[in-house]
Design a protein around this motif. Structure first.
Motif, PDB file in Angstrom:
ATOM      1  N   ALA A 187      28.575  35.202  36.190  1.00 13.91           N
ATOM      2  CA  ALA A 187      28.680  36.253  36.510  1.00 13.91           C
ATOM      3  C   ALA A 187      29.541  35.601  38.409  1.00 13.91           C
ATOM      4  O   ALA A 187      31.136  37.005  38.454  1.00 13.91           O
ATOM      5  CB  ALA A 187      27.821  37.041  36.761  1.00 13.91           C
ATOM      6  N   VAL A 188      28.685  35.042  38.858  1.00 13.55           N
ATOM      7  CA  VAL A 188      29.405  35.057  40.335  1.00 13.55           C
ATOM      8  C   VAL A 188      31.346  34.244  40.358  1.00 13.55           C
ATOM      9  O   VAL A 188      31.895  34.492  40.650  1.00 13.55           O
ATOM     10  CB  VAL A 188      28.706  34.110  41.165  1.00 13.55           C
ATOM     11  N   GLN A 189      31.017  33.455  39.418  1.00 12.83           N
ATOM     12  CA  GLN A 189      32.199  32.246  38.939  1.00 12.83           C
ATOM     13  C   GLN A 189      33.557  33.285  38.769  1.00 12.83           C
ATOM     14  O   GLN A 189      34.764  33.532  39.165  1.00 12.83           O
ATOM     15  CB  GLN A 189      32.220  31.426  38.160  1.00 12.83           C
ATOM     16  N   TYR A 190      33.010  34.962  38.076  1.00 13.93           N
ATOM     17  CA  TYR A 190      33.679  35.002  37.197  1.00 13.93           C
ATOM     18  C   TYR A 190      34.908  36.148  37.855  1.00 13.93           C
ATOM     19  O   TYR A 190      35.735  36.597  38.711  1.00 13.93           O
ATOM     20  CB  TYR A 190      33.373  35.809  36.136  1.00 13.93           C
ATOM     21  N   LEU A 191      33.761  37.022  39.162  1.00 11.42           N
ATOM     22  CA  LEU A 191      34.395  37.893  40.253  1.00 11.42           C
ATOM     23  C   LEU A 191      35.250  36.877  41.054  1.00 11.42           C
ATOM     24  O   LEU A 191      35.878  37.194  42.042  1.00 11.42           O
ATOM     25  CB  LEU A 191      32.342  38.361  40.834  1.00 11.42           C
ATOM     26  N   LYS A 192      34.818  35.928  41.489  1.00  9.70           N
ATOM     27  CA  LYS A 192      35.518  34.371  42.365  1.00  9.70           C
ATOM     28  C   LYS A 192      36.687  34.584  42.031  1.00  9.70           C
ATOM     29  O   LYS A 192      38.096  34.085  42.314  1.00  9.70           O
ATOM     30  CB  LYS A 192      34.888  33.233  42.520  1.00  9.70           C
ATOM     31  N   ALA A 193      36.558  34.084  40.063  1.00  6.01           N
ATOM     32  CA  ALA A 193      38.223  34.008  39.680  1.00  6.01           C
ATOM     33  C   ALA A 193      38.955  35.092  39.815  1.00  6.01           C
ATOM     34  O   ALA A 193      40.449  34.839  39.576  1.00  6.01           O
ATOM     35  CB  ALA A 193      37.854  33.611  38.133  1.00  6.01           C
ATOM     36  N   THR A 194      38.292  36.463  39.936  1.00  3.57           N
ATOM     37  CA  THR A 194      39.107  37.160  39.623  1.00  3.57           C
ATOM     38  C   THR A 194      39.197  38.306  41.072  1.00  3.57           C
ATOM     39  O   THR A 194      39.925  39.134  40.358  1.00  3.57           O
ATOM     40  CB  THR A 194      38.562  37.911  38.331  1.00  3.57           C
ATOM     41  N   GLY A 195      39.310  37.272  42.004  1.00  2.00           N
ATOM     42  CA  GLY A 195      39.508  37.995  43.031  1.00  2.00           C
ATOM     43  C   GLY A 195      39.211  38.153  44.323  1.00  2.00           C
ATOM     44  O   GLY A 195      39.192  38.461  45.463  1.00  2.00           O
ATOM     45  N   SER A 196      37.492  38.443  43.494  1.00  2.00           N
ATOM     46  CA  SER A 196      36.923  38.309  45.354  1.00  2.00           C
ATOM     47  C   SER A 196      36.353  37.193  46.179  1.00  2.00           C
ATOM     48  O   SER A 196      35.558  35.910  45.174  1.00  2.00           O
ATOM     49  CB  SER A 196      35.111  39.011  44.845  1.00  2.00           C
ATOM     50  N   LYS A 197      36.485  37.271  47.055  1.00  2.00           N
ATOM     51  CA  LYS A 197      36.724  35.932  47.726  1.00  2.00           C
ATOM     52  C   LYS A 197      36.252  35.506  48.426  1.00  2.00           C
ATOM     53  O   LYS A 197      34.973  34.475  48.125  1.00  2.00           O
ATOM     54  CB  LYS A 197      38.022  35.773  49.257  1.00  2.00           C
ATOM     55  N   LYS A 198      34.409  36.282  47.981  1.00  3.37           N
ATOM     56  CA  LYS A 198      33.275  36.577  48.948  1.00  3.37           C
ATOM     57  C   LYS A 198      32.757  37.180  47.500  1.00  3.37           C
ATOM     58  O   LYS A 198      32.677  38.371  47.090  1.00  3.37           O
ATOM     59  CB  LYS A 198      32.760  36.677  50.094  1.00  3.37           C
ATOM     60  N   VAL A 199      30.961  36.949  47.398  1.00  5.55           N
ATOM     61  CA  VAL A 199      30.628  37.293  45.791  1.00  5.55           C
ATOM     62  C   VAL A 199      29.250  37.215  46.998  1.00  5.55           C
ATOM     63  O   VAL A 199      28.310  36.130  47.580  1.00  5.55           O
ATOM     64  CB  VAL A 199      30.344  36.689  44.770  1.00  5.55           C
TER      65      VAL A 199
ATOM     66  N   LEU B 259      27.358  31.683  45.146  1.00  8.59           N
ATOM     67  CA  LEU B 259      26.866  32.726  45.787  1.00  8.59           C
ATOM     68  C   LEU B 259      27.524  32.631  48.029  1.00  8.59           C
ATOM     69  O   LEU B 259      26.869  31.904  48.442  1.00  8.59           O
ATOM     70  CB  LEU B 259      25.609  33.093  46.084  1.00  8.59           C
ATOM     71  N   ASP B 260      27.417  33.872  48.376  1.00  6.90           N
ATOM     72  CA  ASP B 260      27.280  33.884  49.921  1.00  6.90           C
ATOM     73  C   ASP B 260      26.293  34.498  50.441  1.00  6.90           C
ATOM     74  O   ASP B 260      26.403  34.205  51.442  1.00  6.90           O
ATOM     75  CB  ASP B 260      29.318  34.641  50.218  1.00  6.90           C
ATOM     76  N   GLY B 261      25.214  35.579  50.225  1.00 11.59           N
ATOM     77  CA  GLY B 261      24.553  35.694  49.977  1.00 11.59           C
ATOM     78  C   GLY B 261      23.169  36.665  48.754  1.00 11.59           C
ATOM     79  O   GLY B 261      23.700  36.579  48.143  1.00 11.59           O
ATOM     80  N   THR B 262      22.636  37.160  49.401  1.00  8.28           N
ATOM     81  CA  THR B 262      21.190  37.509  48.082  1.00  8.28           C
ATOM     82  C   THR B 262      20.497  38.555  48.546  1.00  8.28           C
ATOM     83  O   THR B 262      20.254  38.933  50.423  1.00  8.28           O
ATOM     84  CB  THR B 262      20.518  36.903  48.259  1.00  8.28           C
ATOM     85  N   VAL B 263      20.701  39.737  48.254  1.00  7.18           N
ATOM     86  CA  VAL B 263      19.946  40.902  49.105  1.00  7.18           C
ATOM     87  C   VAL B 263      18.286  41.089  47.199  1.00  7.18           C
ATOM     88  O   VAL B 263      18.595  41.353  46.730  1.00  7.18           O
ATOM     89  CB  VAL B 263      20.720  42.222  48.810  1.00  7.18           C
ATOM     90  N   VAL B 264      17.369  41.026  47.736  1.00  4.38           N
ATOM     91  CA  VAL B 264      16.317  41.071  46.952  1.00  4.38           C
ATOM     92  C   VAL B 264      15.034  42.609  47.067  1.00  4.38           C
ATOM     93  O   VAL B 264      15.008  42.384  48.514  1.00  4.38           O
ATOM     94  CB  VAL B 264      15.441  39.639  47.430  1.00  4.38           C
ATOM     95  N   TRP B 265      15.409  42.772  45.630  1.00  6.09           N
ATOM     96  CA  TRP B 265      14.401  43.937  46.070  1.00  6.09           C
ATOM     97  C   TRP B 265      13.170  43.685  45.029  1.00  6.09           C
ATOM     98  O   TRP B 265      12.603  43.155  43.962  1.00  6.09           O
ATOM     99  CB  TRP B 265      15.234  45.042  44.966  1.00  6.09           C
ATOM    100  N   TYR B 266      11.778  43.873  45.999  1.00  5.49           N
ATOM    101  CA  TYR B 266      10.575  43.874  45.141  1.00  5.49           C
ATOM    102  C   TYR B 266      10.506  43.145  43.784  1.00  5.49           C
ATOM    103  O   TYR B 266      10.258  43.825  42.887  1.00  5.49           O
ATOM    104  CB  TYR B 266       9.667  44.625  45.199  1.00  5.49           C
ATOM    105  N   GLY B 267      10.632  41.437  44.186  1.00  7.17           N
ATOM    106  CA  GLY B 267      10.318  40.310  42.580  1.00  7.17           C
ATOM    107  C   GLY B 267      10.189  39.332  43.421  1.00  7.17           C
ATOM    108  O   GLY B 267      11.916  38.770  44.623  1.00  7.17           O
ATOM    109  N   TYR B 268       9.542  38.422  43.770  1.00  4.81           N
ATOM    110  CA  TYR B 268       9.767  37.162  43.505  1.00  4.81           C
ATOM    111  C   TYR B 268       9.231  36.291  42.062  1.00  4.81           C
ATOM    112  O   TYR B 268       8.281  36.475  42.031  1.00  4.81           O
ATOM    113  CB  TYR B 268       9.063  36.503  45.128  1.00  4.81           C
ATOM    114  N   PRO B 269       9.017  35.103  41.986  1.00  7.34           N
ATOM    115  CA  PRO B 269       9.574  33.888  41.411  1.00  7.34           C
ATOM    116  C   PRO B 269       7.878  33.357  41.074  1.00  7.34           C
ATOM    117  O   PRO B 269       7.667  32.952  43.013  1.00  7.34           O
ATOM    118  CB  PRO B 269      10.343  33.080  40.425  1.00  7.34           C
ATOM    119  N   PRO B 270       7.922  32.442  40.776  1.00  9.62           N
ATOM    120  CA  PRO B 270       6.797  31.454  41.775  1.00  9.62           C
ATOM    121  C   PRO B 270       6.497  30.671  41.732  1.00  9.62           C
ATOM    122  O   PRO B 270       7.963  29.953  41.895  1.00  9.62           O
ATOM    123  CB  PRO B 270       5.688  31.004  39.518  1.00  9.62           C
TER     124      PRO B 270
END
Length: 227
Positions: free
Chosen positions: A92-104, A126-137
């Motif tokens: 999904a990140v690669q798709y957005l970058k390939a179709t016009g988004s410089k940063k994702v 990816l260029d950054g992450t926003v996490v909402w109340y969830g983390y993996p082991p």
């Protein structure tokens, strides 16, 4: 709904919303809660598009939706998290970058929050992450691989993701020198989801004030790191 390719060449569907009059706006990949690609996660994508971002929600459950918690638990249990982060979300990140988004950026809620943390380790584009109340082991978190900034919103009274686990994750990121900002809210799990109160699950509770503050911080973060 659109189709895009994963790095391994498999096709996946996703919900894409574009901001009016812009084809090269920054992008945000939005990761669902454990319920699936429902109206609520679509409304998050719509909100981001209105704010000027191209938003894409990959359909991790391949068309399945859960209405009850036991269905959601079953669907989440069947999900291969490594494949979802390294293939679905990366595609999904690669798709957005390939179709016009410089940063994702990648953002996600609950189960999607855990996947967002994994994405920070497994999606180099990816260029950054926003996490909402969830983390993996925590043993799956390769903090050394996180090279882009992370903003995370945590609930102090979370029955699903304990705040002690958040503290341990923070310690791990600190030791690896990750650029992060952990914000803690006097709220319960899923505090930013307006549907939390009608799910019939006591651990969930919508908190309008916390949700507004978290969204304000999210928009500041995205503006700073994507535009």
């Amino acid at each position: 709904m659109i189709q895009f390719k994963r790095p391994d060449g498999q096709l996946l569907e996703g919900y894409l919303v574009e901001p009016a009059g812009s084809t090269d706006a920054p992008g945000v990949v939005v990761i669902q809660e454990w319920w699936g690609l429902d109206d609520e996660v679509k409304s998050v994508a719509d909100r981001l598009a209105k704010a000027g971002y191209r938003a894409l929600v990959p359909d991790l459950y391949r068309g399945k939706l859960a209405l009850e918690a036991n269905e959601a638990e079953h669907l989440m249990g069947d999900l291969n998290f490594g494949d979802a982060a390294g293939q679905d979300i990366r595609g999904a990140v690669q798709y957005l970058k390939a179709t016009g988004s410089k940063k994702v950026a990648v953002t996600g809620f609950c189960m999607g929050g855990a996947l967002t943390v994994l994405s920070a380790c497994n999606v180099p584009e990816l260029d950054g992450t926003v996490v909402w109340y969830g983390y993996p082991p925590l043993e799956y978190v390769d903090a050394q691989a996180i090279t882009k900034p992370m903003l995370a919103h945590w609930a102090l009274h979370d029955d699903f993701f304990s705040i002690s686990g958040v503290d341990s994750l923070e310690e791990k990121l600190q030791q690896a020198g990750v650029h992060y900002d952990f914000e803690r809210y006097d709220a319960k799990h899923a505090f930013a989801n307006p549907k939390s109160d009608v799910r019939g699950l006591p651990p969930l509770q919508y908190n309008e004030a916390a949700a507004k503050l978290a969204w304000d911080r999210t928009m500041e973060f995205l503006k700073k790191n994507l535009t």
